[in-house]
Write a protein that holds these residues in place. Structure first.
Motif, PDB file in Angstrom:
ATOM      1  N   TYR A 113     121.381  94.763  93.556  1.00  8.44           N
ATOM      2  CA  TYR A 113     121.699  94.488  94.959  1.00  8.44           C
ATOM      3  C   TYR A 113     120.519  94.771  95.880  1.00  8.44           C
ATOM      4  O   TYR A 113     120.330  94.080  96.876  1.00  8.44           O
ATOM      5  CB  TYR A 113     122.925  95.288  95.384  1.00  8.44           C
ATOM      6  CG  TYR A 113     124.159  94.877  94.623  1.00  8.44           C
ATOM      7  CD1 TYR A 113     124.678  93.593  94.757  1.00  8.44           C
ATOM      8  CD2 TYR A 113     124.784  95.760  93.754  1.00  8.44           C
ATOM      9  CE1 TYR A 113     125.802  93.200  94.055  1.00  8.44           C
ATOM     10  CE2 TYR A 113     125.907  95.378  93.052  1.00  8.44           C
ATOM     11  CZ  TYR A 113     126.405  94.103  93.205  1.00  8.44           C
ATOM     12  OH  TYR A 113     127.511  93.715  92.507  1.00  8.44           O
ATOM     13  N   ILE A 114     119.716  95.761  95.528  1.00  7.96           N
ATOM     14  CA  ILE A 114     118.498  96.030  96.295  1.00  7.96           C
ATOM     15  C   ILE A 114     117.527  94.861  96.135  1.00  7.96           C
ATOM     16  O   ILE A 114     116.925  94.396  97.107  1.00  7.96           O
ATOM     17  CB  ILE A 114     117.857  97.355  95.852  1.00  7.96           C
ATOM     18  CG1 ILE A 114     118.770  98.524  96.209  1.00  7.96           C
ATOM     19  CG2 ILE A 114     116.483  97.543  96.487  1.00  7.96           C
ATOM     20  CD1 ILE A 114     118.328  99.849  95.635  1.00  7.96           C
ATOM     21  N   TYR A 115     117.396  94.371  94.911  1.00  3.35           N
ATOM     22  CA  TYR A 115     116.541  93.211  94.644  1.00  3.35           C
ATOM     23  C   TYR A 115     117.018  91.992  95.426  1.00  3.35           C
ATOM     24  O   TYR A 115     116.221  91.271  96.029  1.00  3.35           O
ATOM     25  CB  TYR A 115     116.528  92.925  93.138  1.00  3.35           C
ATOM     26  CG  TYR A 115     115.840  91.647  92.762  1.00  3.35           C
ATOM     27  CD1 TYR A 115     114.457  91.550  92.821  1.00  3.35           C
ATOM     28  CD2 TYR A 115     116.565  90.537  92.351  1.00  3.35           C
ATOM     29  CE1 TYR A 115     113.816  90.365  92.477  1.00  3.35           C
ATOM     30  CE2 TYR A 115     115.940  89.360  92.012  1.00  3.35           C
ATOM     31  CZ  TYR A 115     114.562  89.285  92.073  1.00  3.35           C
ATOM     32  OH  TYR A 115     113.934  88.122  91.745  1.00  3.35           O
ATOM     33  N   LEU A 116     118.318  91.737  95.424  1.00  2.45           N
ATOM     34  CA  LEU A 116     118.856  90.589  96.146  1.00  2.45           C
ATOM     35  C   LEU A 116     118.677  90.737  97.655  1.00  2.45           C
ATOM     36  O   LEU A 116     118.436  89.754  98.355  1.00  2.45           O
ATOM     37  CB  LEU A 116     120.336  90.398  95.800  1.00  2.45           C
ATOM     38  CG  LEU A 116     120.621  89.943  94.371  1.00  2.45           C
ATOM     39  CD1 LEU A 116     122.120  89.883  94.115  1.00  2.45           C
ATOM     40  CD2 LEU A 116     119.970  88.613  94.084  1.00  2.45           C
ATOM     41  N   ALA A 117     118.764  91.955  98.161  1.00  2.00           N
ATOM     42  CA  ALA A 117     118.540  92.182  99.592  1.00  2.00           C
ATOM     43  C   ALA A 117     117.084  91.913  99.959  1.00  2.00           C
ATOM     44  O   ALA A 117     116.801  91.322 101.008  1.00  2.00           O
ATOM     45  CB  ALA A 117     118.933  93.610  99.958  1.00  2.00           C
ATOM     46  N   VAL A 170     115.029  89.881  98.350  1.00  2.00           N
ATOM     47  CA  VAL A 170     114.841  88.426  98.250  1.00  2.00           C
ATOM     48  C   VAL A 170     115.406  87.734  99.484  1.00  2.00           C
ATOM     49  O   VAL A 170     114.784  86.819 100.032  1.00  2.00           O
ATOM     50  CB  VAL A 170     115.474  87.886  96.952  1.00  2.00           C
ATOM     51  CG1 VAL A 170     115.534  86.370  96.953  1.00  2.00           C
ATOM     52  CG2 VAL A 170     114.692  88.370  95.742  1.00  2.00           C
ATOM     53  N   ALA A 171     116.570  88.167  99.949  1.00  2.00           N
ATOM     54  CA  ALA A 171     117.176  87.559 101.137  1.00  2.00           C
ATOM     55  C   ALA A 171     116.319  87.821 102.370  1.00  2.00           C
ATOM     56  O   ALA A 171     116.174  86.941 103.230  1.00  2.00           O
ATOM     57  CB  ALA A 171     118.585  88.103 101.338  1.00  2.00           C
ATOM     58  N   PHE A 172     115.743  89.008 102.476  1.00  2.00           N
ATOM     59  CA  PHE A 172     114.888  89.340 103.613  1.00  2.00           C
ATOM     60  C   PHE A 172     113.629  88.476 103.609  1.00  2.00           C
ATOM     61  O   PHE A 172     113.238  87.923 104.640  1.00  2.00           O
ATOM     62  CB  PHE A 172     114.524  90.826 103.572  1.00  2.00           C
ATOM     63  CG  PHE A 172     113.614  91.245 104.680  1.00  2.00           C
ATOM     64  CD1 PHE A 172     114.063  91.268 105.986  1.00  2.00           C
ATOM     65  CD2 PHE A 172     112.306  91.611 104.416  1.00  2.00           C
ATOM     66  CE1 PHE A 172     113.230  91.653 107.017  1.00  2.00           C
ATOM     67  CE2 PHE A 172     111.461  91.997 105.436  1.00  2.00           C
ATOM     68  CZ  PHE A 172     111.920  92.016 106.744  1.00  2.00           C
ATOM     69  N   ILE A 173     112.993  88.330 102.463  1.00  2.00           N
ATOM     70  CA  ILE A 173     111.789  87.498 102.361  1.00  2.00           C
ATOM     71  C   ILE A 173     112.128  86.040 102.642  1.00  2.00           C
ATOM     72  O   ILE A 173     111.373  85.330 103.308  1.00  2.00           O
ATOM     73  CB  ILE A 173     111.136  87.679 100.973  1.00  2.00           C
ATOM     74  CG1 ILE A 173     110.582  89.093 100.840  1.00  2.00           C
ATOM     75  CG2 ILE A 173     110.029  86.664 100.746  1.00  2.00           C
ATOM     76  CD1 ILE A 173     110.091  89.436  99.465  1.00  2.00           C
ATOM     77  N   LEU A 174     113.277  85.593 102.169  1.00  2.00           N
ATOM     78  CA  LEU A 174     113.722  84.224 102.433  1.00  2.00           C
ATOM     79  C   LEU A 174     113.921  83.978 103.924  1.00  2.00           C
ATOM     80  O   LEU A 174     113.534  82.930 104.445  1.00  2.00           O
ATOM     81  CB  LEU A 174     115.008  83.949 101.661  1.00  2.00           C
ATOM     82  CG  LEU A 174     115.536  82.535 101.629  1.00  2.00           C
ATOM     83  CD1 LEU A 174     114.529  81.616 100.954  1.00  2.00           C
ATOM     84  CD2 LEU A 174     116.853  82.493 100.901  1.00  2.00           C
ATOM     85  N   SER A 175     114.474  84.950 104.615  1.00  2.00           N
ATOM     86  CA  SER A 175     114.664  84.798 106.065  1.00  2.00           C
ATOM     87  C   SER A 175     113.339  84.797 106.806  1.00  2.00           C
ATOM     88  O   SER A 175     113.172  84.047 107.778  1.00  2.00           O
ATOM     89  CB  SER A 175     115.586  85.888 106.602  1.00  2.00           C
ATOM     90  OG  SER A 175     114.970  87.151 106.478  1.00  2.00           O
ATOM     91  N   LEU A 176     112.377  85.599 106.361  1.00  2.00           N
ATOM     92  CA  LEU A 176     111.058  85.592 106.994  1.00  2.00           C
ATOM     93  C   LEU A 176     110.346  84.259 106.793  1.00  2.00           C
ATOM     94  O   LEU A 176     109.710  83.740 107.717  1.00  2.00           O
ATOM     95  CB  LEU A 176     110.193  86.721 106.429  1.00  2.00           C
ATOM     96  CG  LEU A 176     110.543  88.137 106.858  1.00  2.00           C
ATOM     97  CD1 LEU A 176     109.620  89.132 106.156  1.00  2.00           C
ATOM     98  CD2 LEU A 176     110.442  88.289 108.352  1.00  2.00           C
ATOM     99  N   THR A 235     112.767  78.257  95.298  1.00  2.00           N
ATOM    100  CA  THR A 235     112.756  79.218  94.182  1.00  2.00           C
ATOM    101  C   THR A 235     113.443  80.522  94.567  1.00  2.00           C
ATOM    102  O   THR A 235     114.187  81.088  93.767  1.00  2.00           O
ATOM    103  CB  THR A 235     111.321  79.501  93.718  1.00  2.00           C
ATOM    104  OG1 THR A 235     110.565  80.005  94.799  1.00  2.00           O
ATOM    105  CG2 THR A 235     110.671  78.247  93.191  1.00  2.00           C
ATOM    106  N   LEU A 236     113.219  80.994  95.789  1.00  2.00           N
ATOM    107  CA  LEU A 236     113.879  82.235  96.211  1.00  2.00           C
ATOM    108  C   LEU A 236     115.380  82.047  96.372  1.00  2.00           C
ATOM    109  O   LEU A 236     116.155  82.955  96.065  1.00  2.00           O
ATOM    110  CB  LEU A 236     113.262  82.737  97.520  1.00  2.00           C
ATOM    111  CG  LEU A 236     111.872  83.349  97.409  1.00  2.00           C
ATOM    112  CD1 LEU A 236     111.356  83.733  98.783  1.00  2.00           C
ATOM    113  CD2 LEU A 236     111.882  84.554  96.502  1.00  2.00           C
ATOM    114  N   LEU A 237     115.783  80.877  96.829  1.00  2.00           N
ATOM    115  CA  LEU A 237     117.212  80.613  96.980  1.00  2.00           C
ATOM    116  C   LEU A 237     117.904  80.573  95.619  1.00  2.00           C
ATOM    117  O   LEU A 237     119.017  81.081  95.465  1.00  2.00           O
ATOM    118  CB  LEU A 237     117.426  79.304  97.730  1.00  2.00           C
ATOM    119  CG  LEU A 237     118.840  78.984  98.158  1.00  2.00           C
ATOM    120  CD1 LEU A 237     119.360  80.038  99.121  1.00  2.00           C
ATOM    121  CD2 LEU A 237     118.889  77.622  98.801  1.00  2.00           C
ATOM    122  N   LEU A 238     117.235  80.003  94.634  1.00  2.00           N
ATOM    123  CA  LEU A 238     117.809  79.997  93.284  1.00  2.00           C
ATOM    124  C   LEU A 238     117.905  81.408  92.716  1.00  2.00           C
ATOM    125  O   LEU A 238     118.867  81.752  92.032  1.00  2.00           O
ATOM    126  CB  LEU A 238     116.974  79.105  92.360  1.00  2.00           C
ATOM    127  CG  LEU A 238     117.072  77.610  92.639  1.00  2.00           C
ATOM    128  CD1 LEU A 238     116.100  76.855  91.754  1.00  2.00           C
ATOM    129  CD2 LEU A 238     118.483  77.117  92.446  1.00  2.00           C
TER     130      LEU A 238
END
Length: 49
Positions: free
Chosen positions: A4-8, A10-16, A40-43
């Protein structure tokens, strides 16, 4: 827990990346590069390989 930390992260980098993509509307090549990275980040965020 680490998943869940990893997914958070990834979501933060995706939003940036999405924010920077829409901020630089005049640069088409930057938007294409950002879109490729976003796919790739969304996948990864959806846990698809």
């Amino acid at each position: 827990m680490l998943k869940y930390i990893y997914l958070a992260i990834v979501a933060f980098i995706l939003s940036l990346i999405a924010y920077n993509m829409y901020r630089k509307k005049d640069s088409l090549f930057f938007q294409i590069d950002a879109a490729l990275v976003m796919v790739t980040l969304l996948l990864r965020l959806l846990l698809l390989k």
